[in-house]
Design a protein around this motif. Structure first.
Motif, PDB file in Angstrom:
ATOM      1  N   ILE A 160       0.835  -1.196   0.000  1.00 40.10           N
ATOM      2  CA  ILE A 160       0.000   0.000   0.000  1.00 40.10           C
ATOM      3  C   ILE A 160       0.871   1.247   0.000  1.00 40.10           C
ATOM      4  CG2 ILE A 160      -1.948  -1.110   1.151  1.00 40.10           C
ATOM      5  CD1 ILE A 160      -1.057   0.252   3.737  1.00 40.10           C
ATOM      6  N   GLY A 161       0.322   2.314  -0.557  1.00 43.30           N
ATOM      7  CA  GLY A 161       0.975   3.617  -0.518  1.00 43.30           C
ATOM      8  C   GLY A 161       0.117   4.536   0.332  1.00 43.30           C
ATOM      9  N   ILE A 162       0.759   5.362   1.123  1.00 41.59           N
ATOM     10  CA  ILE A 162       0.036   6.271   2.013  1.00 41.59           C
ATOM     11  C   ILE A 162       0.498   7.693   1.757  1.00 41.59           C
ATOM     12  CG2 ILE A 162      -0.505   6.864   4.403  1.00 41.59           C
ATOM     13  CD1 ILE A 162       0.275   3.932   5.100  1.00 41.59           C
ATOM     14  N   GLU A 163      -0.436   8.566   1.419  1.00 42.24           N
ATOM     15  CA  GLU A 163      -0.146   9.989   1.264  1.00 42.24           C
ATOM     16  C   GLU A 163      -0.788  10.697   2.446  1.00 42.24           C
ATOM     17  OE1 GLU A 163      -1.157  11.581  -2.659  1.00 42.24           O
ATOM     18  OE2 GLU A 163      -1.288   9.500  -3.326  1.00 42.24           O
ATOM     19  N   ALA A 164       0.040  11.395   3.233  1.00 44.74           N
ATOM     20  CA  ALA A 164      -0.453  12.083   4.424  1.00 44.74           C
ATOM     21  C   ALA A 164       0.465  13.264   4.723  1.00 44.74           C
ATOM     22  CB  ALA A 164      -0.493  11.134   5.617  1.00 44.74           C
ATOM     23  N   PRO A 165      -0.042  14.245   5.451  1.00 47.27           N
ATOM     24  CA  PRO A 165       0.812  15.368   5.844  1.00 47.27           C
ATOM     25  C   PRO A 165       1.979  14.876   6.705  1.00 47.27           C
ATOM     26  CG  PRO A 165      -1.489  15.835   6.322  1.00 47.27           C
ATOM     27  CD  PRO A 165      -1.406  14.401   5.923  1.00 47.27           C
ATOM     28  N   ARG A 166       3.071  15.608   6.699  1.00 47.07           N
ATOM     29  CA  ARG A 166       4.264  15.226   7.468  1.00 47.07           C
ATOM     30  C   ARG A 166       3.977  15.081   8.957  1.00 47.07           C
ATOM     31  NH1 ARG A 166       9.073  14.985   5.124  1.00 47.07           N
ATOM     32  NH2 ARG A 166       9.363  15.925   3.095  1.00 47.07           N
ATOM     33  N   GLU A 167       3.050  15.850   9.476  1.00 45.33           N
ATOM     34  CA  GLU A 167       2.784  15.794  10.913  1.00 45.33           C
ATOM     35  C   GLU A 167       2.006  14.545  11.339  1.00 45.33           C
ATOM     36  OE1 GLU A 167      -0.336  18.522   9.045  1.00 45.33           O
ATOM     37  OE2 GLU A 167       1.839  18.423   8.965  1.00 45.33           O
ATOM     38  N   VAL A 168       1.517  13.765  10.374  1.00 46.69           N
ATOM     39  CA  VAL A 168       0.807  12.530  10.684  1.00 46.69           C
ATOM     40  C   VAL A 168       1.828  11.403  10.790  1.00 46.69           C
ATOM     41  CG1 VAL A 168      -0.876  10.838   9.861  1.00 46.69           C
ATOM     42  CG2 VAL A 168      -1.294  13.280   9.540  1.00 46.69           C
ATOM     43  N   SER A 169       1.888  10.763  11.940  1.00 52.07           N
ATOM     44  CA  SER A 169       2.810   9.661  12.170  1.00 52.07           C
ATOM     45  C   SER A 169       2.225   8.381  11.582  1.00 52.07           C
ATOM     46  CB  SER A 169       3.046   9.490  13.673  1.00 52.07           C
ATOM     47  OG  SER A 169       3.851   8.372  13.914  1.00 52.07           O
ATOM     48  N   ILE A 170       3.030   7.688  10.775  1.00 54.93           N
ATOM     49  CA  ILE A 170       2.611   6.414  10.183  1.00 54.93           C
ATOM     50  C   ILE A 170       3.640   5.375  10.584  1.00 54.93           C
ATOM     51  CG2 ILE A 170       2.113   5.168   8.056  1.00 54.93           C
ATOM     52  CD1 ILE A 170       1.509   7.943   6.800  1.00 54.93           C
ATOM     53  N   VAL A 171       3.218   4.374  11.360  1.00 55.82           N
ATOM     54  CA  VAL A 171       4.128   3.357  11.884  1.00 55.82           C
ATOM     55  C   VAL A 171       3.478   1.985  11.704  1.00 55.82           C
ATOM     56  CG1 VAL A 171       5.376   2.577  13.935  1.00 55.82           C
ATOM     57  CG2 VAL A 171       4.929   4.997  13.620  1.00 55.82           C
ATOM     58  N   ARG A 172       4.262   0.994  11.290  1.00 56.15           N
ATOM     59  CA  ARG A 172       3.740  -0.376  11.222  1.00 56.15           C
ATOM     60  C   ARG A 172       3.274  -0.786  12.608  1.00 56.15           C
ATOM     61  NH1 ARG A 172       8.946  -2.298   8.683  1.00 56.15           N
ATOM     62  NH2 ARG A 172       9.070  -3.356  10.675  1.00 56.15           N
ATOM     63  N   GLY A 173       2.217  -1.563  12.674  1.00 54.38           N
ATOM     64  CA  GLY A 173       1.626  -1.968  13.946  1.00 54.38           C
ATOM     65  C   GLY A 173       2.597  -2.608  14.907  1.00 54.38           C
ATOM     66  N   GLU A 174       3.506  -3.456  14.393  1.00 54.08           N
ATOM     67  CA  GLU A 174       4.429  -4.149  15.291  1.00 54.08           C
ATOM     68  C   GLU A 174       5.487  -3.210  15.875  1.00 54.08           C
ATOM     69  OE1 GLU A 174       6.049  -4.882  11.086  1.00 54.08           O
ATOM     70  OE2 GLU A 174       4.102  -4.723  12.044  1.00 54.08           O
ATOM     71  N   LEU A 175       5.619  -2.015  15.327  1.00 46.11           N
ATOM     72  CA  LEU A 175       6.587  -1.045  15.849  1.00 46.11           C
ATOM     73  C   LEU A 175       5.950   0.014  16.739  1.00 46.11           C
ATOM     74  CD1 LEU A 175       8.733  -0.453  12.652  1.00 46.11           C
ATOM     75  CD2 LEU A 175       9.146  -2.032  14.535  1.00 46.11           C
ATOM     76  N   ASP A 176       4.622   0.007  16.825  1.00 42.26           N
ATOM     77  CA  ASP A 176       3.912   0.998  17.625  1.00 42.26           C
ATOM     78  C   ASP A 176       4.159   0.748  19.106  1.00 42.26           C
ATOM     79  OD1 ASP A 176       2.231   2.960  18.551  1.00 42.26           O
ATOM     80  OD2 ASP A 176       0.390   2.010  17.845  1.00 42.26           O
ATOM     81  N   LYS A 177       4.730   1.708  19.787  1.00 42.75           N
ATOM     82  CA  LYS A 177       5.064   1.558  21.210  1.00 42.75           C
ATOM     83  C   LYS A 177       3.820   1.535  22.100  1.00 42.75           C
ATOM     84  CE  LYS A 177       9.675   3.621  20.985  1.00 42.75           C
ATOM     85  NZ  LYS A 177       9.991   2.947  19.796  1.00 42.75           N
ATOM     86  N   LYS A 178       2.681   1.975  21.593  1.00 43.61           N
ATOM     87  CA  LYS A 178       1.440   1.963  22.374  1.00 43.61           C
ATOM     88  C   LYS A 178       0.918   0.546  22.566  1.00 43.61           C
ATOM     89  CE  LYS A 178       0.072   6.292  20.317  1.00 43.61           C
ATOM     90  NZ  LYS A 178      -0.848   6.896  19.374  1.00 43.61           N
ATOM     91  N   GLU A 179       1.291  -0.342  21.662  1.00 43.32           N
ATOM     92  CA  GLU A 179       0.812  -1.717  21.703  1.00 43.32           C
ATOM     93  C   GLU A 179       1.477  -2.458  22.860  1.00 43.32           C
ATOM     94  OE1 GLU A 179       1.050  -4.930  18.499  1.00 43.32           O
ATOM     95  OE2 GLU A 179       0.097  -3.212  17.547  1.00 43.32           O
ATOM     96  N   SER A 180       0.722  -2.874  23.837  1.00 36.93           N
ATOM     97  CA  SER A 180       1.309  -3.518  25.014  1.00 36.93           C
ATOM     98  C   SER A 180       1.276  -5.044  24.929  1.00 36.93           C
ATOM     99  CB  SER A 180       0.583  -3.056  26.276  1.00 36.93           C
ATOM    100  OG  SER A 180      -0.778  -3.394  26.188  1.00 36.93           O
ATOM    101  N   VAL A 181       0.412  -5.600  24.058  1.00 38.64           N
ATOM    102  CA  VAL A 181       0.303  -7.047  23.926  1.00 38.64           C
ATOM    103  C   VAL A 181       0.913  -7.448  22.593  1.00 38.64           C
ATOM    104  CG1 VAL A 181      -1.312  -8.985  23.822  1.00 38.64           C
ATOM    105  CG2 VAL A 181      -1.833  -6.996  25.249  1.00 38.64           C
ATOM    106  N   PRO A 182       1.838  -8.413  22.560  1.00 39.66           N
ATOM    107  CA  PRO A 182       2.435  -8.852  21.298  1.00 39.66           C
ATOM    108  C   PRO A 182       1.358  -9.328  20.325  1.00 39.66           C
ATOM    109  CG  PRO A 182       3.605  -9.803  23.155  1.00 39.66           C
ATOM    110  CD  PRO A 182       2.385  -9.119  23.706  1.00 39.66           C
ATOM    111  N   PRO A 183       1.560  -9.152  19.005  1.00 41.96           N
ATOM    112  CA  PRO A 183       0.547  -9.522  18.009  1.00 41.96           C
ATOM    113  C   PRO A 183       0.078 -10.958  18.115  1.00 41.96           C
ATOM    114  CG  PRO A 183       2.302  -8.268  16.976  1.00 41.96           C
ATOM    115  CD  PRO A 183       2.715  -8.530  18.399  1.00 41.96           C
ATOM    116  N   VAL A 184       0.946 -11.899  18.439  1.00 48.76           N
ATOM    117  CA  VAL A 184       0.538 -13.306  18.534  1.00 48.76           C
ATOM    118  C   VAL A 184      -0.497 -13.468  19.643  1.00 48.76           C
ATOM    119  CG1 VAL A 184       1.323 -15.636  19.044  1.00 48.76           C
ATOM    120  CG2 VAL A 184       2.710 -14.137  17.617  1.00 48.76           C
TER     121      VAL A 184
END
Length: 81
Positions: free
Chosen positions: A32-56
């Motif tokens: 996928i390609g994502i076009e967004a303003p620079r101030e919008v943070s785009i991070v893969r889910g596995e790298l998001d520090k907010k995620e407290s439970v591992p994907p598995v």
């Protein structure tokens, strides 16, 4: 959660200034390609520090992980061809 099916080249528009384009579907992978303003943070889910439970563990609890979503999008995209 909103779940949409898209074919290659089709876009999703979020708000006034974010556009997501399905660039390529190959097997169980979606590019996928994502076009967004620079101030919008785009991070893969596995790298998001907010995620407290591992994907598995999320998957076992019933919450989808990014690999499952990629697979579901790819399968949905192929079914519409």
């Amino acid at each position: 959660m909103l779940v949409l099916s898209r074919k290659e080249g089709e876009k999703l528009v979020i708000g006034d200034n974010i556009v997501i384009t399905v660039n390529r579907i190959a097997g169980n992978r979606v590019a996928i390609g994502i076009e967004a303003p620079r101030e919008v943070s785009i991070v893969r889910g596995e790298l998001d520090k907010k995620e407290s439970v591992p994907p598995v563990q999320q998957h076992k609890a019933g919450a989808p992980n990014s690999a499952m979503l990629e697979h579901d999008i790819a399968v949905a995209g192929q079914a519409e061809r």
